[in-house]
Design an enzyme around this catalytic site. Structure first.
Site, PDB file in Angstrom:
ATOM      1  N   GLY A   1       1.160   2.860  -2.999  1.00 52.18           N
ATOM      2  CA  GLY A   1       0.807   3.697  -3.798  1.00 52.18           C
ATOM      3  C   GLY A   1       1.244   3.055  -5.269  1.00 52.18           C
ATOM      4  O   GLY A   1       1.522   4.087  -6.110  1.00 52.18           O
ATOM      5  N   LYS A   2       1.429   1.885  -5.238  1.00 55.23           N
ATOM      6  CA  LYS A   2       1.893   1.323  -6.411  1.00 55.23           C
ATOM      7  C   LYS A   2       0.980   1.701  -7.667  1.00 55.23           C
ATOM      8  O   LYS A   2       1.545   1.811  -8.823  1.00 55.23           O
ATOM      9  CB  LYS A   2       2.165  -0.192  -6.500  1.00 55.23           C
ATOM     10  CG  LYS A   2       3.275  -0.542  -5.570  1.00 55.23           C
ATOM     11  CD  LYS A   2       3.446  -1.955  -5.231  1.00 55.23           C
ATOM     12  CE  LYS A   2       2.368  -2.732  -4.678  1.00 55.23           C
ATOM     13  NZ  LYS A   2       2.327  -2.439  -3.262  1.00 55.23           N
TER      14      LYS A   2
ATOM     15  N   GLN B   1       1.651  -6.217  -3.152  1.00 57.95           N
ATOM     16  CA  GLN B   1       2.102  -6.240  -1.627  1.00 57.95           C
ATOM     17  C   GLN B   1       3.486  -5.575  -1.445  1.00 57.95           C
ATOM     18  O   GLN B   1       4.035  -4.802  -2.355  1.00 57.95           O
ATOM     19  CB  GLN B   1       2.307  -7.652  -1.044  1.00 57.95           C
ATOM     20  CG  GLN B   1       1.167  -8.197  -0.948  1.00 57.95           C
ATOM     21  CD  GLN B   1       0.398  -9.124  -2.055  1.00 57.95           C
ATOM     22  OE1 GLN B   1       1.267  -9.764  -2.750  1.00 57.95           O
ATOM     23  NE2 GLN B   1      -0.765  -8.975  -2.342  1.00 57.95           N
TER      24      GLN B   1
ATOM     25  N   ASP C   1       0.882  -1.273   0.042  1.00 58.62           N
ATOM     26  CA  ASP C   1      -0.175  -0.080  -0.285  1.00 58.62           C
ATOM     27  C   ASP C   1       0.755   1.289   0.001  1.00 58.62           C
ATOM     28  O   ASP C   1       0.456   2.297   0.505  1.00 58.62           O
ATOM     29  CB  ASP C   1      -0.893  -0.089   1.295  1.00 58.62           C
ATOM     30  CG  ASP C   1      -1.892  -1.288   1.008  1.00 58.62           C
ATOM     31  OD1 ASP C   1      -2.145  -1.502   0.122  1.00 58.62           O
ATOM     32  OD2 ASP C   1      -1.991  -1.833   2.327  1.00 58.62           O
TER      33      ASP C   1
ATOM     34  N   GLY D   1     -10.866  -2.980   3.197  1.00 64.09           N
ATOM     35  CA  GLY D   1     -11.871  -1.743   3.624  1.00 64.09           C
ATOM     36  C   GLY D   1     -11.125  -1.663   5.271  1.00 64.09           C
ATOM     37  O   GLY D   1     -11.612  -0.739   5.852  1.00 64.09           O
ATOM     38  N   ARG D   2     -10.165  -2.439   5.652  1.00 64.79           N
ATOM     39  CA  ARG D   2      -9.858  -2.448   7.073  1.00 64.79           C
ATOM     40  C   ARG D   2      -9.114  -1.230   7.226  1.00 64.79           C
ATOM     41  O   ARG D   2      -8.321  -0.813   6.566  1.00 64.79           O
ATOM     42  CB  ARG D   2      -8.992  -3.525   7.515  1.00 64.79           C
ATOM     43  CG  ARG D   2      -9.753  -4.925   7.412  1.00 64.79           C
ATOM     44  CD  ARG D   2      -8.822  -5.979   7.909  1.00 64.79           C
ATOM     45  NE  ARG D   2      -7.843  -6.431   6.744  1.00 64.79           N
ATOM     46  CZ  ARG D   2      -6.989  -7.330   6.922  1.00 64.79           C
ATOM     47  NH1 ARG D   2      -6.829  -7.953   7.702  1.00 64.79           N
ATOM     48  NH2 ARG D   2      -6.007  -7.489   5.792  1.00 64.79           N
ATOM     49  N   PRO D   3      -9.236  -0.451   8.463  1.00 67.43           N
ATOM     50  CA  PRO D   3      -8.319   0.532   8.935  1.00 67.43           C
ATOM     51  C   PRO D   3      -6.836   0.184   8.936  1.00 67.43           C
ATOM     52  O   PRO D   3      -6.625  -0.806   9.349  1.00 67.43           O
ATOM     53  CB  PRO D   3      -8.858   1.104  10.114  1.00 67.43           C
ATOM     54  CG  PRO D   3      -9.762   0.115  10.690  1.00 67.43           C
ATOM     55  CD  PRO D   3     -10.288  -0.906   9.502  1.00 67.43           C
TER      56      PRO D   3
ATOM     57  N   THR E   1      -6.153 -11.234   4.083  1.00 75.08           N
ATOM     58  CA  THR E   1      -7.431 -10.564   3.278  1.00 75.08           C
ATOM     59  C   THR E   1      -8.593 -11.581   3.100  1.00 75.08           C
ATOM     60  O   THR E   1      -9.550 -11.330   2.396  1.00 75.08           O
ATOM     61  CB  THR E   1      -6.893 -10.008   1.970  1.00 75.08           C
ATOM     62  OG1 THR E   1      -6.330 -11.108   1.186  1.00 75.08           O
ATOM     63  CG2 THR E   1      -5.645  -9.194   2.261  1.00 75.08           C
TER      64      THR E   1
ATOM     65  N   GLY F   1      -4.699  -4.543  -3.722  1.00 76.32           N
ATOM     66  CA  GLY F   1      -5.571  -3.337  -4.037  1.00 76.32           C
ATOM     67  C   GLY F   1      -4.843  -2.414  -4.500  1.00 76.32           C
ATOM     68  O   GLY F   1      -4.261  -1.784  -3.632  1.00 76.32           O
ATOM     69  N   HIS F   2      -4.918  -2.237  -5.941  1.00 80.94           N
ATOM     70  CA  HIS F   2      -4.287  -1.090  -6.382  1.00 80.94           C
ATOM     71  C   HIS F   2      -5.337   0.019  -7.135  1.00 80.94           C
ATOM     72  O   HIS F   2      -5.859  -0.159  -7.764  1.00 80.94           O
ATOM     73  CB  HIS F   2      -3.180  -1.618  -7.641  1.00 80.94           C
ATOM     74  CG  HIS F   2      -2.301  -2.595  -7.104  1.00 80.94           C
ATOM     75  ND1 HIS F   2      -1.593  -3.216  -7.996  1.00 80.94           N
ATOM     76  CD2 HIS F   2      -2.072  -3.027  -5.963  1.00 80.94           C
ATOM     77  CE1 HIS F   2      -0.658  -4.243  -7.254  1.00 80.94           C
ATOM     78  NE2 HIS F   2      -0.787  -3.764  -6.170  1.00 80.94           N
ATOM     79  N   THR F   3      -4.908   1.138  -6.337  1.00 82.12           N
ATOM     80  CA  THR F   3      -5.860   2.334  -6.655  1.00 82.12           C
ATOM     81  C   THR F   3      -5.444   3.296  -7.419  1.00 82.12           C
ATOM     82  O   THR F   3      -4.082   3.669  -7.387  1.00 82.12           O
ATOM     83  CB  THR F   3      -6.109   3.133  -5.226  1.00 82.12           C
ATOM     84  OG1 THR F   3      -6.633   2.043  -4.436  1.00 82.12           O
ATOM     85  CG2 THR F   3      -7.424   3.879  -5.595  1.00 82.12           C
TER      86      THR F   3
ATOM     87  N   THR G   1       2.502 -12.398   3.750  1.00 80.09           N
ATOM     88  CA  THR G   1       1.766 -13.100   2.510  1.00 80.09           C
ATOM     89  C   THR G   1       2.341 -14.393   2.063  1.00 80.09           C
ATOM     90  O   THR G   1       3.554 -14.857   2.760  1.00 80.09           O
ATOM     91  CB  THR G   1       1.428 -12.019   1.398  1.00 80.09           C
ATOM     92  OG1 THR G   1       0.505 -12.641   0.364  1.00 80.09           O
ATOM     93  CG2 THR G   1       2.748 -11.610   0.797  1.00 80.09           C
TER      94      THR G   1
HETATM   95  P1  IMP Z   1      -2.960 -12.875   2.582  1.00 78.54           P
HETATM   96  O1  IMP Z   1      -1.841 -12.284   1.375  1.00 78.54           O
HETATM   97  O2  IMP Z   1      -4.382 -12.497   2.208  1.00 78.54           O
HETATM   98  O3  IMP Z   1      -2.676 -14.140   2.940  1.00 78.54           O
HETATM   99  O4  IMP Z   1      -2.687 -11.898   3.869  1.00 78.54           O
HETATM  100  C1  IMP Z   1      -1.605 -12.119   4.588  1.00 78.54           C
HETATM  101  C2  IMP Z   1      -0.873 -10.517   5.074  1.00 78.54           C
HETATM  102  O5  IMP Z   1      -0.388  -9.695   3.930  1.00 78.54           O
HETATM  103  C3  IMP Z   1      -2.195  -9.849   5.870  1.00 78.54           C
HETATM  104  O6  IMP Z   1      -1.390  -9.005   6.732  1.00 78.54           O
HETATM  105  C4  IMP Z   1      -2.850  -8.864   4.668  1.00 78.54           C
HETATM  106  O7  IMP Z   1      -3.116  -7.703   5.544  1.00 78.54           O
HETATM  107  C5  IMP Z   1      -1.323  -8.579   4.020  1.00 78.54           C
HETATM  108  N1  IMP Z   1      -1.473  -8.217   2.550  1.00 78.54           N
HETATM  109  C6  IMP Z   1      -1.893  -9.082   1.701  1.00 78.54           C
HETATM  110  N2  IMP Z   1      -2.074  -8.240   0.444  1.00 78.54           N
HETATM  111  C7  IMP Z   1      -1.742  -7.058   0.788  1.00 78.54           C
HETATM  112  C8  IMP Z   1      -1.772  -5.981  -0.101  1.00 78.54           C
HETATM  113  O8  IMP Z   1      -1.986  -5.929  -1.344  1.00 78.54           O
HETATM  114  N3  IMP Z   1      -1.515  -4.565   0.852  1.00 78.54           N
HETATM  115  C9  IMP Z   1      -1.313  -4.662   2.070  1.00 78.54           C
HETATM  116  N4  IMP Z   1      -1.273  -5.728   2.650  1.00 78.54           N
HETATM  117  C10 IMP Z   1      -1.470  -7.066   2.161  1.00 78.54           C
HETATM  118 MG    MG Z   2      -2.988  -1.938  -1.994  1.00 74.71          MG
END
Ligand code: IMP
Ligand code: MG
Length: 406
Positions: A7-8, A210, A5, A288-290, A117, A32-34, A225
């Site tokens: 800002g990629k 990530q 996150d 959507g988590r903070p 996620t 999630g890439h915005t 991840t």
């Molecule tokens: P998973 O990739 O869904 O298994 O999540 C494992 C960890 O990586 C968790 O802490 C997620 O919040 C984090 N995570 C997975 N994808 C992203 C991402 O695109 N941005 C930020 N955190 C991520």
């Molecule tokens: Mg993201």
């Protein structure tokens, strides 16, 4: 370069203009890439962020592909995006059963849950390692990855495995049919395509998902991840030689955020983190988590620079600090009475270290309307010095236009 996150999405969209294709090489729909254009927000999970620049779009073998999410994502984009998309036949597929397994595993972990996620990404890569995952090519009637096209009989072990775990996979074949139609006409060989593009004089931008500190080998395992997030994964995740992997651009945010559980040495609580979260819209683009908020961590960043061989960086969200009176950067960790600048040394103790801060200046009231303000210049000099990199791009707002090349 941090916990994701940074800002990629925005940076990839911005840079994509200078390339013929954009290729994703890792992760899945956990990303999630915005991208914001004219006030309109687009969030990509699987489709490479070059989609709105009309580029050829490639999803490499290293990506865990959820066909149902891909279809949903494509359905809200212009039809031309789908025509420009190729998915590698070797991509492991993510099924609804993997999502169920994700939830089951998180529940089993109890108080040491990762905070995934819930997109089934970890289970999908695990299924690949077990040789039980279906690949995109398995859904084709004819393909060149198997001696003979796989029939449904060949995935009976997969269904049995889910059943053993108590996951009801009785509608497996309807998911297969659904997935088949979702990726119809999209499957190809992404590595070969990249080489073709380059041989005909074109260029390809490789887009990561990530962040470095979420890498399952080099990040804060087990709070990580499940696919590699480091630059070293580019050739493997795309099926290209190392010599074609190019030069990395590290993307970092001028403060730090983390979503999910796990250690976070520079995390801050209270009014400042609330302010940063609200000004910077720090809510997970997928869940959507903070997001948890913290100060810039130069110890962790130096590790990421070294691990990825980064010489150039893009810094995002500078505008957010215009609203914050304070600025802090963590220059060392204190642990058991002594100070260290070595992240790797303390990787197993990240939850116990105390950050040692420096507050060399403030970014308050920096105004980006007529170029780079003096506060930002100070920040850039400071960062270049601390990390021994060149800052080549600055982002000071969501919109494409809020970008400065240096
Ligand atoms: P998973 O990739 O869904 O298994 O999540 C494992 C960890 O990586 C968790 O802490 C997620 O919040 C984090 N995570 C997975 N994808 C992203 C991402 O695109 N941005 C930020 N955190 C991520
Ligand atoms: Mg993201």
């Amino acid at each position: 370069m941090q916990w994701g996150d940074e800002g990629k999405g925005k940076i990839v969209d911005y840079l994509a203009g200078g390339f013929d294709a954009v290729a994703r090489f890792n992760g899945g729909s956990n990303a999630g890439h915005t991208v914001v254009i004219g006030g309109e927000k687009h969030t990509f999970h699987l489709v490479p962020s070059g989609a709105l620049k009309g580029k050829q779009l490639l999803i490499g073998a290293g990506v865990a592909l959820d066909p149902v999410i891909l279809r949903r994502e494509l359905s809200i984009l212009p039809a031309s995006v789908r025509r420009k998309l190729m998915v590698d036949g070797r991509c492991s597929l993510v099924s609804p059963f993997d999502k169920e397994l994700d939830a089951v595993l998180e529940q089993m972990r109890g108080s040491s849950a990762i905070g995934t996620t819930m997109r089934g990404i970890g289970p999908a890569y695990a299924m690949r390692a077990l040789r039980l995952a279906l690949r995109a090519s398995d859904l084709l009637h004819e393909n060149n990855l198997h001696p003979s096209p796989r029939s449904s009989a060949s995935w009976s072990a997969t269904i049995k495995f889910y059943s053993r775990l108590g996951i009801d996979a009785s509608n497996f074949s309807s998911w297969v049919e659904d997935s088949r139609s979702a990726i119809e006409g999209l499957v190809g060989d992404v590595g070969e395509r990249i080489i073709e593009i380059k041989q005909s004089g074109g260029s390809v931008l490789f887009e990561a998902a990530q962040g470095t500190l979420l890498d399952p080998l080099y990040g804060s395992y087990p709070y990580s991840t499940s696919s590699h997030t480091v630059v070293g994964y580019i050739p493997a995740g795309l099926g290209i030689p190392m010599s074609e992997a190019g030069e990395p651009l590290g993307i970092l945010k001028c403060y730090t955020t983390r979503v999910g559980e796990g250690p976070f040495p520079t995390e801050i609580a209270g009014p400042i983190s609330n302010l940063v979260r609200s000004v910077g819209h720090e809510y997970g683009a997928t869940t959507g988590r903070p997001r948890r908020v913290g100060w810039l961590d130069l110890v962790a960043l130096r590790y990421a620079v070294r691990l990825n061989g980064v010489k150039n960086v893009a810094v995002s969200k500078l505008d957010v600090l215009s609203s914050v009176k304070e600025f802090k950067a963590c220059v060392a960790y204190r642990y058991l009475g002594s100070e260290t600048r070595d992240f790797l040394h303390l990787l197993g103790h990240l939850g116990e270290v105390q950050p040692v801060y420096e507050s060399p200046f403030t970014m308050k009231d920096a105004d980006y309307n007529s170029g780079l303000p003096p506060q930002a210049k100070k920040f850039i000099d400071y960062l270049q010095d601390a990390l021994n990199v060149r800052v080549s791009l600055v982002s000071h707002g969501e919109e494409r236009s809020r970008t400065i090349e240096l």
